[in-house]
Design an enzyme around this catalytic site. Structure first.
Site, short mmCIF file in Angstrom:
data_model
loop_
_atom_site.label_atom_id
_atom_site.label_comp_id
_atom_site.label_asym_id
_atom_site.label_seq_id
_atom_site.Cartn_x
_atom_site.Cartn_y
_atom_site.Cartn_z
CG ASP A 1 -20.83 32.09 -15.28
OD1 ASP A 1 -22.00 32.56 -14.80
OD2 ASP A 1 -21.27 31.05 -15.95
CG HIS B 1 -23.92 28.66 -15.91
ND1 HIS B 1 -23.59 29.80 -15.86
CD2 HIS B 1 -25.33 28.63 -16.46
CE1 HIS B 1 -24.43 30.65 -16.10
NE2 HIS B 1 -25.61 29.96 -16.50
#
Ligand SMILES: NC(=O)C1=CN([C@@H]2O[C@H](COP(=O)(O)OP(=O)(O)OC[C@H]3O[C@@H](n4cnc5c(N)ncnc54)[C@H](O)[C@@H]3O)[C@@H](O)[C@H]2O)C=CC1
Ligand SMILES: O=C([O-])CC(=O)C(=O)O
Length: 329
Positions: free
Chosen positions: A160, A188
């Site tokens: 990410d 996440h």
């Protein structure tokens, strides 16, 4: 070569991330160009043959740093003496699913692996959980390993982080290497919060350079948070090479440290910083020195950020409740 080899265990070795990861570990990109490694590959019994095929290819690369490969379907063997464990093996989501939908299918994998790590791993074991939902799977493994310091269990949000770097670089016409101090907060998952308020681009505040809150809220954040789903839509399979790359980055930073004046994002057990309840495995900005990470302290969290961090943390609390009721922690 005089250095003792580092034992690196990789679960899900026959999967798509495993295939993108193992060759890079064996070539020295995980730990350093002078660090010999021994690989332990854990797979489920039906996938052992495929793992053997990958091991044959690893042999065929004649990597000077690769000092051995062992393949097993027994976690007690796989984690015996492990210094680094990459817990990748788990079912990936398919189109239309959220990562949290995998909790029931995958959660059960991580408790026995945590127990095996507790019983057999080396004293300096470092664990990175990649298999989804990564934060809560890391919590399950950590809870099953009471003799291992909790901070050795981490979850991957570096993918990410890397996604956010590129999106921000593209928007501002800068290079990813000009961007420092970007943060992924939380889970996440689609609730994660990529934060540019403390980031800099060539030394200037990133939020001021962008100066476009609409882009931030309606483009940047959803693009980064939903990138995994976009990859599944485009490729018909979830991210593999970019996930392996992020796993390499995560462990490399954990072992070798962050650059001066910069930080990275890691899913780690919360110590209560920034109002994140203690014990949840949540993503934070961290610096790393001498193999130890520390949460960056003292950042001012504005209202825009607070709401988003809180929403992601709330989801982590719900996931913790769900695995509690499944008897996994
Ligand atoms: N944290 C992150 O940023 C990311 C996480 N992921 C997650 O990583 C996981 C793996 O993804 P892929 O490699 O694409 O999946 P894959 O299906 O290609 O491979 C998974 C492998 O794990 C093995 N496996 C299943 N149960 C196991 C067990 N108990 N022990 C050892 N191995 C086991 C399977 O046999 C299979 O070979 C998925 O959960 C996926 O959602 C994927 C991308 C990014
Ligand atoms: O989206 C998925 O299911 C795989 C993943 O975690 C990612 O690409 O970030």
């Amino acid at each position: 070569m005089t250095r003792t080899p580092v034992n690196v265990t990789v679960t899900g070795a026959a999967g798509q991330i495993g295939y993108a990861l193992l060759f890079r570990i064996a070539s020295g990109q995980l730990l350093g160009a002078d660090v010999p490694v021994k690989l332990r590959l854990l797979e489920i019994t039906p996938a052992l043959k495929a793992a053997e095929g990958t091991a044959m290819e690893l042999d065929d690369c004649a990597f000077p740093l690769l000092q051995g490969i062992e393949i097993t379907d027994d976690p007690n063997v796989a984690f015996d003496g492990a210094n680094v464990a990459l817990l990748v093996g788990a079912r990936p989501r398919t189109k239309g699913m959220e990562r949290g939908d995998l909790l029931e299918a995958n959660g059960g994998i991580f408790k026995p692996q945590g127990q095996a790590i507790n019983a057999h791993a080396a004293d300096d074991i470092r664990v990175l959980v990649v298999g989804n939902p990564a934060n809560t799977n890391a919590l399950i493994a950590q809870a099953a390993a009471p003799d291992v310091p909790a901070e050795r269990f981490t979850a991957m949000t570096r993918l990410d982080h890397n996604r956010a770097l590129t999106q921000l670089a593209k928007k501002t016409g800068s290079s990813v290497s000009d961007i420092k101090r970007l943060t992924i907060w939380g889970n996440h998952s689609a609730t994660q919060y990529p934060d540019i308020f403390h980031a800099t681009i060539a030394g200037k505040n990133a939020a001021e350079v962008v100066n476009d809150e609409k882009w931030l809220a309606e483009d940047f954040i959803p693009t980064v948070a939903k990138r995994g789903a976009a990859i599944i839509e485009a490729r018909g399979a979830s991210s593999a090479a970019s996930a392996a790359n992020a796993a390499i980055d995560h462990v490399h930073t954990w072992v070798n440290g962050t650059a001066d004046g910069d930080w990275v994002s890691m899913g780690i057990p919360s110590d209560g910083s920034y109002g994140v309840p203690e014990g949840l495995i949540s993503s934070f900005p961290v610096t790393v020195k001498d193999g130890k990470y520390e949460i960056v302290q003292g950042l001012e969290i504005n209202e825009f950020s607070r709401t988003r961090i809180d929403a992601s943390v709330k989801e982590l609390e719900e996931e913790r409740e769900a695995v509690r009721s499944l008897g996994l922690i």
